[in-house]
Design a protein around this motif. Structure first.
Motif, PDB file in Angstrom:
ATOM      1  N   SER A 234      -0.282 -17.736 -16.783  1.00 61.71           N
ATOM      2  CA  SER A 234      -1.828 -17.274 -17.211  1.00 61.71           C
ATOM      3  C   SER A 234      -1.527 -16.009 -17.976  1.00 61.71           C
ATOM      4  O   SER A 234      -0.616 -15.454 -18.185  1.00 61.71           O
ATOM      5  CB  SER A 234      -2.535 -17.063 -16.129  1.00 61.71           C
ATOM      6  OG  SER A 234      -1.966 -15.970 -15.223  1.00 61.71           O
ATOM      7  N   ASP A 235      -2.671 -15.488 -18.690  1.00 62.94           N
ATOM      8  CA  ASP A 235      -2.725 -14.386 -19.357  1.00 62.94           C
ATOM      9  C   ASP A 235      -2.421 -13.315 -18.652  1.00 62.94           C
ATOM     10  O   ASP A 235      -1.428 -12.354 -18.969  1.00 62.94           O
ATOM     11  CB  ASP A 235      -3.967 -14.081 -20.118  1.00 62.94           C
ATOM     12  CG  ASP A 235      -4.378 -14.826 -21.124  1.00 62.94           C
ATOM     13  OD1 ASP A 235      -3.484 -15.883 -21.640  1.00 62.94           O
ATOM     14  OD2 ASP A 235      -5.523 -14.713 -21.723  1.00 62.94           O
TER      15      ASP A 235
ATOM     16  N   LEU B 103      -6.474  -6.793 -18.276  1.00 68.25           N
ATOM     17  CA  LEU B 103      -7.239  -7.947 -18.960  1.00 68.25           C
ATOM     18  C   LEU B 103      -8.930  -7.570 -18.618  1.00 68.25           C
ATOM     19  O   LEU B 103      -9.648  -7.975 -19.569  1.00 68.25           O
ATOM     20  CB  LEU B 103      -6.888  -9.196 -18.320  1.00 68.25           C
ATOM     21  CG  LEU B 103      -5.648  -9.690 -19.108  1.00 68.25           C
ATOM     22  CD1 LEU B 103      -5.068 -11.042 -18.458  1.00 68.25           C
ATOM     23  CD2 LEU B 103      -5.999 -10.115 -20.529  1.00 68.25           C
TER      24      LEU B 103
ATOM     25  N   LYS C 247     -10.314  -7.616 -22.286  1.00 63.61           N
ATOM     26  CA  LYS C 247     -11.006  -9.119 -22.469  1.00 63.61           C
ATOM     27  C   LYS C 247      -9.880  -9.997 -22.916  1.00 63.61           C
ATOM     28  O   LYS C 247     -10.108 -11.289 -22.363  1.00 63.61           O
ATOM     29  CB  LYS C 247     -12.112  -9.308 -23.407  1.00 63.61           C
ATOM     30  CG  LYS C 247     -13.314  -7.996 -23.047  1.00 63.61           C
ATOM     31  CD  LYS C 247     -13.687  -8.125 -21.653  1.00 63.61           C
ATOM     32  CE  LYS C 247     -14.858  -7.147 -21.308  1.00 63.61           C
ATOM     33  NZ  LYS C 247     -15.064  -7.004 -19.825  1.00 63.61           N
ATOM     34  N   SER C 248      -8.794  -9.868 -23.493  1.00 67.56           N
ATOM     35  CA  SER C 248      -8.025 -10.870 -24.010  1.00 67.56           C
ATOM     36  C   SER C 248      -6.563 -10.236 -24.340  1.00 67.56           C
ATOM     37  O   SER C 248      -6.387  -9.213 -24.536  1.00 67.56           O
ATOM     38  CB  SER C 248      -8.445 -11.475 -25.353  1.00 67.56           C
ATOM     39  OG  SER C 248      -8.584 -10.678 -26.449  1.00 67.56           O
ATOM     40  N   LEU C 249      -5.663 -10.912 -24.472  1.00 68.50           N
ATOM     41  CA  LEU C 249      -4.324 -10.721 -24.649  1.00 68.50           C
ATOM     42  C   LEU C 249      -4.152 -10.059 -25.968  1.00 68.50           C
ATOM     43  O   LEU C 249      -3.632  -9.066 -26.192  1.00 68.50           O
ATOM     44  CB  LEU C 249      -3.272 -11.804 -24.701  1.00 68.50           C
ATOM     45  CG  LEU C 249      -2.516 -12.065 -23.137  1.00 68.50           C
ATOM     46  CD1 LEU C 249      -1.755 -13.275 -23.044  1.00 68.50           C
ATOM     47  CD2 LEU C 249      -2.276 -11.059 -22.513  1.00 68.50           C
ATOM     48  N   ASN C 250      -4.809 -10.588 -27.041  1.00 67.29           N
ATOM     49  CA  ASN C 250      -4.823 -10.153 -28.382  1.00 67.29           C
ATOM     50  C   ASN C 250      -5.362  -8.762 -28.467  1.00 67.29           C
ATOM     51  O   ASN C 250      -4.826  -8.007 -29.118  1.00 67.29           O
ATOM     52  CB  ASN C 250      -5.592 -11.192 -29.199  1.00 67.29           C
ATOM     53  CG  ASN C 250      -5.379 -10.883 -30.758  1.00 67.29           C
ATOM     54  OD1 ASN C 250      -5.975 -10.058 -31.192  1.00 67.29           O
ATOM     55  ND2 ASN C 250      -4.693 -11.502 -31.583  1.00 67.29           N
ATOM     56  N   ARG C 251      -6.477  -8.418 -27.686  1.00 65.54           N
ATOM     57  CA  ARG C 251      -6.894  -7.306 -27.692  1.00 65.54           C
ATOM     58  C   ARG C 251      -5.970  -6.140 -27.101  1.00 65.54           C
ATOM     59  O   ARG C 251      -5.962  -4.805 -27.380  1.00 65.54           O
ATOM     60  CB  ARG C 251      -8.577  -6.963 -27.373  1.00 65.54           C
ATOM     61  CG  ARG C 251      -9.294  -7.878 -28.156  1.00 65.54           C
ATOM     62  CD  ARG C 251     -10.678  -7.895 -27.585  1.00 65.54           C
ATOM     63  NE  ARG C 251     -11.791  -8.707 -28.534  1.00 65.54           N
ATOM     64  CZ  ARG C 251     -13.001  -8.997 -28.058  1.00 65.54           C
ATOM     65  NH1 ARG C 251     -13.538  -8.808 -27.180  1.00 65.54           N
ATOM     66  NH2 ARG C 251     -13.740  -9.620 -28.974  1.00 65.54           N
TER      67      ARG C 251
ATOM     68  N   ARG D  19      -5.268 -16.123 -36.865  1.00 63.49           N
ATOM     69  CA  ARG D  19      -5.898 -15.863 -35.653  1.00 63.49           C
ATOM     70  C   ARG D  19      -5.321 -14.611 -34.925  1.00 63.49           C
ATOM     71  O   ARG D  19      -5.962 -13.667 -34.563  1.00 63.49           O
ATOM     72  CB  ARG D  19      -5.599 -16.950 -34.625  1.00 63.49           C
ATOM     73  CG  ARG D  19      -6.042 -16.640 -33.184  1.00 63.49           C
ATOM     74  CD  ARG D  19      -5.934 -17.950 -32.195  1.00 63.49           C
ATOM     75  NE  ARG D  19      -6.803 -18.750 -32.604  1.00 63.49           N
ATOM     76  CZ  ARG D  19      -6.477 -20.102 -33.177  1.00 63.49           C
ATOM     77  NH1 ARG D  19      -5.232 -20.270 -33.332  1.00 63.49           N
ATOM     78  NH2 ARG D  19      -7.331 -21.066 -33.480  1.00 63.49           N
TER      79      ARG D  19
ATOM     80  N   TYR E 207      -9.807 -12.514 -33.153  1.00 63.73           N
ATOM     81  CA  TYR E 207     -10.456 -11.917 -32.027  1.00 63.73           C
ATOM     82  C   TYR E 207     -11.314 -10.805 -32.530  1.00 63.73           C
ATOM     83  O   TYR E 207     -11.517  -9.920 -31.374  1.00 63.73           O
ATOM     84  CB  TYR E 207      -9.190 -11.207 -31.304  1.00 63.73           C
ATOM     85  CG  TYR E 207      -8.561 -12.452 -30.675  1.00 63.73           C
ATOM     86  CD1 TYR E 207      -8.804 -12.954 -29.170  1.00 63.73           C
ATOM     87  CD2 TYR E 207      -7.534 -13.026 -31.274  1.00 63.73           C
ATOM     88  CE1 TYR E 207      -8.245 -14.044 -28.468  1.00 63.73           C
ATOM     89  CE2 TYR E 207      -6.703 -14.281 -30.635  1.00 63.73           C
ATOM     90  CZ  TYR E 207      -6.983 -14.487 -29.447  1.00 63.73           C
ATOM     91  OH  TYR E 207      -6.283 -15.568 -28.915  1.00 63.73           O
TER      92      TYR E 207
ATOM     93  N   ARG F 127     -11.043 -17.509 -32.059  1.00 65.70           N
ATOM     94  CA  ARG F 127      -9.924 -17.195 -30.905  1.00 65.70           C
ATOM     95  C   ARG F 127      -9.512 -18.527 -30.390  1.00 65.70           C
ATOM     96  O   ARG F 127      -8.419 -18.750 -30.046  1.00 65.70           O
ATOM     97  CB  ARG F 127     -10.375 -16.317 -29.770  1.00 65.70           C
ATOM     98  CG  ARG F 127     -11.189 -16.626 -28.946  1.00 65.70           C
ATOM     99  CD  ARG F 127     -11.886 -15.910 -27.927  1.00 65.70           C
ATOM    100  NE  ARG F 127     -12.404 -14.667 -28.308  1.00 65.70           N
ATOM    101  CZ  ARG F 127     -12.685 -13.756 -27.821  1.00 65.70           C
ATOM    102  NH1 ARG F 127     -12.457 -13.351 -26.727  1.00 65.70           N
ATOM    103  NH2 ARG F 127     -13.272 -12.540 -28.447  1.00 65.70           N
ATOM    104  N   ASP F 128     -10.280 -19.478 -30.483  1.00 64.52           N
ATOM    105  CA  ASP F 128      -9.962 -20.881 -29.804  1.00 64.52           C
ATOM    106  C   ASP F 128      -9.871 -21.929 -30.738  1.00 64.52           C
ATOM    107  O   ASP F 128      -9.223 -22.908 -30.562  1.00 64.52           O
ATOM    108  CB  ASP F 128     -11.060 -21.174 -28.793  1.00 64.52           C
ATOM    109  CG  ASP F 128     -10.947 -20.125 -27.626  1.00 64.52           C
ATOM    110  OD1 ASP F 128      -9.886 -19.712 -27.250  1.00 64.52           O
ATOM    111  OD2 ASP F 128     -12.053 -19.714 -27.218  1.00 64.52           O
TER     112      ASP F 128
END
Length: 242
Positions: free
Chosen positions: A40-41, A66, A70-74, A132, A137, A230-231
């Motif tokens: 998982s993230d 996280l 909010k997200s791995l990219n951020r 992406r 993001y 993002r998706d």
């Protein structure tokens, strides 16, 4: 505190360390057996933090990161000072996370080579990962142009507009000037939809048609227009709109 109390505290600390060690070994084994896709993230961050935090349980730290970003990219695009605000993240951990983020960006940039065959992009996955990572993001709409050589190698990748996109915020003439300056033979345009909805607007379609038509005057082609989130994504080429 008497000797028995000290002994109990020491035993609890040793037991806790043993539990951490066992958990880490299980996570490492899962990575070796099943790869990163089984994580998982938060487990990805937890795994990464193993290597700069030998004693502490990194699971709650990973979850806190996280929750904040909010997200791995951020997370991987966050500033070091922002990362250090998270409890449990010191300078070494923050630098490691930042390094991994910049490494990913560098690898995506260097590996992006788009090949075409019968007007179809054959390396679409590399393109989508690249876009992406760059803009998928973002919280605001951004319009980017990828300029390609005759051998389809990336010459330049630049932001052309930021904010709510409309015909007044995008300047096709500036794109044409860059095409001439770089001697580009084709371009790919892309923008993100922060809402997550990949459906193109009438403005998106009109701008695509205008740019495609104008490029022909300079001996260049519009290969693709991608709306990225993002998706998911929307391909003007796949949908027959180019």
């Amino acid at each position: 505190m008497d000797k028995s109390d000290n002994k109990n505290v020491k035993n609890k600390e040793e037991l806790k360390k043993a539990e951490y060690k066992g958990h880490r070994e299980r996570i490492r084994k899962r990575f070796l057996d099943k790869g990163i896709h089984s994580f998982s993230d938060y487990e990805i961050l937890e795994f990464l933090l193993f290597y700069c935090n030998a004693q502490e349980d990194t699971k709650p730290i990973a979850k806190a990161i996280l929750k904040e970003f909010k997200s791995l990219n951020r997370v991987f695009k966050a500033d070091i000072k922002e990362l250090e605000k998270i409890k449990g993240i010191g300078p070494i951990s923050a630098i490691l996370i930042k390094f991994v983020g910049e490494l990913l960006t560098e690898l995506y940039g260097e590996n992006l080579k788009i090949e075409t065959k019968a007007d179809k992009i054959t390396d679409k996955e590399a393109l989508l990962k690249f876009l992406r990572n760059k803009i998928g993001y973002e919280d605001v709409e951004k319009f980017y142009v990828i300029y390609l050589s005759s051998s389809n190698e990336v010459i330049a990748f630049e932001e052309s507009s930021s904010g709510t996109l409309d015909r007044s915020s995008i300047y096709p003439r500036e794109i044409y000037k860059r095409v001439i300056m770089e001697n580009a033979k084709s371009i790919i345009i892309a923008h993100n939809h922060p809402s997550g909805n990949t459906c193109p607007s009438k403005c998106d379609i009109d701008i695509t048609n205008e740019i495609a038509k104008g490029l022909k005057n300079f001996g260049a082609l519009l290969l693709e227009h991608i709306i990225i989130t993002r998706d998911s994504y929307f391909s003007f080429l796949e949908e027959g709109l180019i």
